[in-house]
Write a protein that holds these residues in place. Sequence first.
Motif, mmCIF file in Angstrom:
data_model
loop_
_atom_site.group_PDB
_atom_site.id
_atom_site.type_symbol
_atom_site.label_atom_id
_atom_site.label_comp_id
_atom_site.label_asym_id
_atom_site.label_seq_id
_atom_site.Cartn_x
_atom_site.Cartn_y
_atom_site.Cartn_z
ATOM 1 N N VAL A 164 6.311 0.864 10.262
ATOM 2 C CA VAL A 164 7.063 1.388 9.448
ATOM 3 C C VAL A 164 5.816 1.518 7.729
ATOM 4 C CG1 VAL A 164 8.740 0.087 7.287
ATOM 5 C CG2 VAL A 164 8.478 0.060 9.570
ATOM 6 N N VAL A 165 5.225 0.762 7.285
ATOM 7 C CA VAL A 165 4.655 1.048 6.583
ATOM 8 C C VAL A 165 3.768 2.143 6.654
ATOM 9 C CG1 VAL A 165 2.576 -0.344 5.366
ATOM 10 C CG2 VAL A 165 4.424 -1.629 6.003
ATOM 11 N N LYS A 166 2.784 1.938 7.521
ATOM 12 C CA LYS A 166 2.232 3.341 7.899
ATOM 13 C C LYS A 166 2.823 4.396 7.968
ATOM 14 C CE LYS A 166 -1.889 1.427 9.747
ATOM 15 N NZ LYS A 166 -3.124 1.972 9.556
ATOM 16 N N PRO A 208 -4.289 5.800 5.690
ATOM 17 C CA PRO A 208 -4.829 4.457 6.232
ATOM 18 C C PRO A 208 -5.290 3.145 5.575
ATOM 19 C CG PRO A 208 -5.684 6.260 7.498
ATOM 20 C CD PRO A 208 -5.535 6.943 5.751
ATOM 21 N N ALA A 209 -6.198 3.253 4.341
ATOM 22 C CA ALA A 209 -7.075 2.887 3.349
ATOM 23 C C ALA A 209 -5.788 1.428 2.696
ATOM 24 C CB ALA A 209 -8.265 2.629 3.060
ATOM 25 N N LYS A 210 -5.094 2.420 1.761
ATOM 26 C CA LYS A 210 -3.551 2.037 0.753
ATOM 27 C C LYS A 210 -3.509 1.720 2.317
ATOM 28 C CE LYS A 210 -4.367 4.792 -2.852
ATOM 29 N NZ LYS A 210 -3.491 6.032 -3.148
ATOM 30 N N VAL A 228 -1.877 -3.033 2.535
ATOM 31 C CA VAL A 228 -0.415 -3.100 1.798
ATOM 32 C C VAL A 228 -0.298 -4.029 2.815
ATOM 33 C CG1 VAL A 228 2.366 -2.394 1.760
ATOM 34 C CG2 VAL A 228 0.622 -1.563 0.349
ATOM 35 N N LEU A 229 -0.279 -3.675 4.238
ATOM 36 C CA LEU A 229 -0.322 -4.849 4.999
ATOM 37 C C LEU A 229 -1.244 -5.662 5.184
ATOM 38 C CD1 LEU A 229 -0.388 -2.330 8.246
ATOM 39 C CD2 LEU A 229 1.459 -3.888 7.252
#
Length: 191
Positions: A80-82, A88-90, A94-95
Amino acid sequence: MKIKKVLHFLMLAVFAVSGMSLISCLEDQYTPIPVKLSDVDGNYKARLATFQGGKINEKLTDFNAKDSLITFKDFPAREVVKTVITDPAKADTVLAHLGKVEYKIKFKSKLNTGQNVVELALEPQVMVFQIPVEGVIKNVSVKMTAKQKGFYVGYDTSLRFAWEAEKITVGGTDVAPYQVIKYEVPISIKN
């Protein structure tokens, strides 16, 4: 001549032993313990498989089933976050700071005595949590659906079910383009 007699005797002995072992198998009958609706309740350890596009991710996770509710205390929100944060770095940052996301799935159970299973009609809830998007904390809402039944199997006391993230909304706006995220618990073991 003696070798032929010995070979005949050995062959006869092999057939006799094989026949007796097959007869003893006829008496080994499995009689299942009938399942009850309350058997579904408990704590489980599961392999959660996540599919999105051509990517597959698997993670061991724990969940609880009680009172017609499946609860994941630490739901893996990686996909979901991706999907929301494409860098990818951000997304990894966040994860790392997201913490635990709790997710609940309601279900209605029905006994299927012929198959010795409890059928679960899943009613996935909307998953809501907050993440920083471009420096602003935004609400993420994930609409979940289930297109098939789940099952509690009496034979191995496992719970099996699947559902999917149909739509993701960030701050009131639908994420587009969007590839459906499918979640599957092919087997889970009751603790």
